[in-house]
Design a protein around this motif. Structure first.
Motif, mmCIF file in Angstrom:
data_model
loop_
_atom_site.group_PDB
_atom_site.id
_atom_site.type_symbol
_atom_site.label_atom_id
_atom_site.label_comp_id
_atom_site.label_asym_id
_atom_site.label_seq_id
_atom_site.Cartn_x
_atom_site.Cartn_y
_atom_site.Cartn_z
ATOM 1 N N GLN A 1 -4.779 1.327 6.767
ATOM 2 C CA GLN A 1 -4.586 0.110 5.528
ATOM 3 C C GLN A 1 -3.314 -0.683 5.646
ATOM 4 O OE1 GLN A 1 -4.491 1.808 1.545
ATOM 5 N NE2 GLN A 1 -4.324 -0.094 0.480
ATOM 6 N N CYS A 2 -2.323 -0.255 6.171
ATOM 7 C CA CYS A 2 -1.060 -0.835 6.452
ATOM 8 C C CYS A 2 -1.173 -2.047 7.480
ATOM 9 C CB CYS A 2 0.205 -0.090 6.646
ATOM 10 S SG CYS A 2 0.846 0.919 5.571
ATOM 11 N N PRO B 1 0.773 -1.206 -0.038
ATOM 12 C CA PRO B 1 -0.229 -0.176 0.103
ATOM 13 C C PRO B 1 0.837 1.317 0.087
ATOM 14 C CG PRO B 1 0.061 -0.879 2.285
ATOM 15 C CD PRO B 1 0.673 -1.834 1.279
ATOM 16 N N LEU B 2 2.270 0.952 0.039
ATOM 17 C CA LEU B 2 2.871 2.436 0.359
ATOM 18 C C LEU B 2 3.840 2.552 -1.099
ATOM 19 C CD1 LEU B 2 4.445 1.949 3.861
ATOM 20 C CD2 LEU B 2 2.302 2.949 3.119
ATOM 21 N N SER C 1 11.268 5.605 9.367
ATOM 22 C CA SER C 1 10.176 4.291 9.242
ATOM 23 C C SER C 1 9.109 4.889 8.488
ATOM 24 C CB SER C 1 9.960 4.150 10.797
ATOM 25 O OG SER C 1 9.001 5.135 11.113
ATOM 26 N N ASP C 2 8.350 3.804 8.138
ATOM 27 C CA ASP C 2 7.149 4.075 7.139
ATOM 28 C C ASP C 2 5.934 4.762 7.823
ATOM 29 O OD1 ASP C 2 8.487 2.343 5.176
ATOM 30 O OD2 ASP C 2 7.296 0.570 5.480
ATOM 31 N N LYS C 3 6.120 4.722 9.306
ATOM 32 C CA LYS C 3 5.104 5.295 9.995
ATOM 33 C C LYS C 3 5.652 6.880 10.104
ATOM 34 C CE LYS C 3 5.051 4.276 14.428
ATOM 35 N NZ LYS C 3 5.129 3.609 15.584
ATOM 36 N N ALA C 4 6.596 7.309 10.477
ATOM 37 C CA ALA C 4 7.024 8.431 10.442
ATOM 38 C C ALA C 4 6.968 9.305 9.018
ATOM 39 C CB ALA C 4 8.710 8.607 10.521
ATOM 40 N N HIS D 1 8.097 -4.820 5.655
ATOM 41 C CA HIS D 1 8.858 -4.217 6.884
ATOM 42 C C HIS D 1 8.708 -2.933 7.187
ATOM 43 C CE1 HIS D 1 11.965 -2.621 4.091
ATOM 44 N NE2 HIS D 1 11.777 -3.455 3.380
ATOM 45 N N GLU D 2 9.349 -2.483 8.057
ATOM 46 C CA GLU D 2 9.226 -1.047 8.759
ATOM 47 C C GLU D 2 9.539 -0.164 7.900
ATOM 48 O OE1 GLU D 2 10.546 -3.691 10.580
ATOM 49 O OE2 GLU D 2 8.641 -4.474 10.873
#
Length: 662
Positions: A646-647, A138-139, A258-261, A187-188
């Motif tokens: 979604q992730c 999704p990213l 990170s993907d969250k950041a 992965h993150e």
């Protein structure tokens, strides 16, 4: 040190340097696509060709050629110019040349270098090849027809992230970059390949067709999704943050995030609190600031007021709350909202003393109660570097998928009282041992881990998960008994500074005032909601888990009636008829720095020496689970983010996400 001559200029270069590095030391720009300073050398793209004597009478790839004494390097000869033009012509043979619709437009290495080093025309008249799209989750949006096979994404996944999910199949013109069985990259750190990709083959799926780089205002900020304090840049248009990108800081995050950041920023515009609410008859209703302040003033009586700091707040907000409570005669301050009650009489004992950059030099590491990969993905990158250099890593806690060889010692903390012989041998032989204690191990093993570190002469580190934690501890947001002391005090007014992870049930009789930016868990429990600014909507100081003081700048304005936190607390002081000693942000910062001078200097704070270890300390209890249950949904911003939801659903919980037809 070898001496080389670059375009007639003689310079000395370090042993082991490449010709490309030697040219850059001489101030020459060398074009490249596959070469990256933090990845292994591939030598794929051939764009970095230079002429080297002594050597064969042909251009050579400077990224893969060692610099040796006496070399004469030419970067501007006709041979080099013609060779680079030829390489660029070949790279563009199959490229779709769709720059007007490509999200990489305006920040594309291929665009820039084709303008500078290309011929300006092509002699290729055959049909271009095309590659079917690959799904990378999704990213990451893929248009692999644009791919030039630099393999940066492959090398990043294998070498930095430690997850072999991206690779090449086929040979020659049939070569394709793809994920394993065309599954999502799980992965993150997966979205860092977007920054690495020198063309538009890998771009950001959530950001697709949203904006061009020249439209955006760029603001220097700090990531608050964990305690690492990664340096980021917020790109905004109008009042909306469009994207977050990493900034280079070798001491903190190198150039990764990170993907969250990176992707939680869409949560800044969702579920926002933009007006005052008060609970009347069990229901929240709209109210004015004056009504809310009058209600708080009526409920407050003397010292019966407490403040709890959440995970995302800045130091200035916490200091303003502390000044307000001090003026009211109260010292009921706490920042460990989930109930931790470790000893904070010495801040060195709760700091990551190895430093983030230093931990990668450790040769024996004991991790107690930390799922590092979820709690601090960028620290996990450093641990992987240490493992690649030969470090032996031991982990106490439930099993998780490490990206390096590690031995799990079980979930019972009592194992620290009688460690296996292999652990003792590894630490006895180690020159730079280190102990890391995470949130799940602090309660039962903090003292014992400190004693072990002292006995081994090892660096002692505590890995926090909250961006506000170390700053809060420096400002005194810690009761001796933790949250239990606040509960036992039974305050009549509880001020929650974005504290969304705590249990509000013990404060059923208190007036709960929530100062925050999202309608998350705490807002549902609050009696009065005062809308505040997020980290992107105010200037602020943050201290990361290694005690590094960093400053984040305001990128956009808060929505609606939301105000910066310190202004809310200042106005509340007037309503309570107390003097907090500041009337502007500058005065607030000055007062904070006078009280805690370390907060006035960016860089590592000096917490002094570790306390003397208790050699009789014993570890007790067991670790049933780690504090973070879902990497993508750890704070109110990420929980509001559609991308993070979604992730979580697709990458962690296996949901099949349906997509609209394109």
């Amino acid at each position: 040190m070898p001496k080389v001559t670059v375009d007639g200029q003689e310079i000395e270069v370090p042993e082991g340097a490449t010709v490309l590095q030697a040219c850059e030391m001489a101030g020459k720009e060398i074009p490249r696509f596959c070469y990256h300073e933090r990845l292994s050398i591939a030598g794929n793209c051939r764009m970095c060709l230079v002429e080297v004597k002594p050597g064969p009478p042909k251009p050579q790839a400077s990224c893969a050629l060692p610099a040796t004494d006496g070399q004469e390097i030419r970067t501007d000869s006709q041979m080099v110019k013609t060779a680079r033009e030829g390489v660029m012509e070949f790279l563009l043979i199959n490229h779709p040349l769709d720059c007007p619709i490509c999200d990489q437009g305006g920040e594309c290495d291929l665009q820039d270098q084709s303008m500078t080093y290309g011929r300006g025309a092509t002699r290729y008249r055959m049909n271009k090849r095309a590659v079917t799209e690959k799904y990378m989750g999704p990213l990451i949006k893929t248009i692999m027809t644009r791919c030039i096979h630099c393999t940066r994404c492959v090398r990043f996944s294998e070498e930095i992230a430690g997850v072999d999910e991206i690779g090449a199949i086929g040979r020659g013109e049939d070569m394709q970059i793809t994920t394993y069985l065309e599954q999502a990259a799980e992965h993150e750190l997966s979205a860092n390949v977007i920054d690495l990709c020198p063309v538009g083959a890998l771009t950001s799926r959530p950001y697709a067709f949203e904006a061009r780089p020249w439209e955006l205002k760029k603001t220097l900020s700090v990531d608050v999704s964990d305690a690492v304090g990664a340096n980021i840049r917020l790109d905004s248009r109008g009042r909306e943050v469009m994207r977050a990108l990493p900034r280079i800081n070798d001491e903190v995050n190198e150039e990764w995030i990170s993907d969250k950041a990176r992707y939680q920023v869409d949560g800044l515009t969702r579920r926002r609190l933009d007006q005052v609410w008060m609970r009347r008859g069990g229901k929240l209703e709209k109210a004015s600031w004056d009504e809310a302040f009058r209600a708080i003033a009526r409920a407050k009586a003397g010292k019966d007021i407490a403040a709890i700091a959440g995970d995302l707040v800045d130091c200035e907000t916490m200091f303003a709350a502390k000044a307000l409570l001090k003026a009211c005669g109260s010292d009921l301050l706490e920042g460990r909202q989930t109930g931790m009650d470790y000893d904070v009489s010495n801040l060195a004992a709760v700091n990551f003393n190895s430093t983030l950059a230093g931990i990668e030099n450790a040769d024996a590491i004991l991790i107690v109660g930390s799922h590092v990969r979820w709690e601090a993905p960028l620290v996990n990158v450093r641990l992987r570097k240490a493992a690649k250099r030969g470090a032996k890593i031991f982990i106490v806690g439930p099993h998780w998928d490490t990206t390096y060889p590690a031995e799990f010692l079980g979930t019972d903390l009592a194992v620290l009282n009688d460690l296996p012989e292999a652990v003792g041998e590894a630490f006895a032989k180690a020159e730079k041992p280190a102990v890391i204690v995470g949130g799940a191990g602090l309660k039962g093993a903090h003292a014992k881990a400190l004693a072990l570190a002292s006995g081994w002469n090892a660096a002692f580190n505590v890995l926090h998960m909250s961006a506000a934690r170390m700053g809060g501890l420096m400002l005194g947001f810690a009761q001796k008994g933790g949250m239990a002391d606040i509960v036992s005090a039974k305050p009549r007014v509880l001020i929650s500074l974005g504290a969304d992870e705590m249990d509000y049930e013990p404060f059923a009789d208190a007036l709960k005032v929530y100062i925050g930016h999202h309608g998350d868990k705490a807002a549902h429990a609050a009696d009065i909601i005062l809308p505040a600014a997020s980290f992107a909507e105010k200037d602020g100081t943050y201290v990361n888990t290694e005690g590094r003081v960093q400053f984040a700048e305001k990128a956009v304005f808060a929505p609606g009636d939301a105000r910066e936190d310190w202004t809310i607390l200042r106005a509340l002081a007037d309503a309570l008829k107390v003097d907090v000693g500041f009337n502007s942000f500058a005065e607030l910062q000055d007062a904070m720095i006078r009280e805690v001078p370390a907060l006035g200097e960016e860089g590592l704070a000096d917490y002094g020496a570790l306390p003397e270890a208790d050699t009789e300390a014993k570890a007790e209890g067991s670790i049933g689970a780690y504090p973070i249950k879902d990497f993508y949904l750890t704070n109110p911003i990420s929980r509001a983010s559609a991308v993070m939801q979604q992730c979580s659903a697709e990458l962690l919980h296996g949901a099949d996400m349906l997509e609209a037809a394109e």
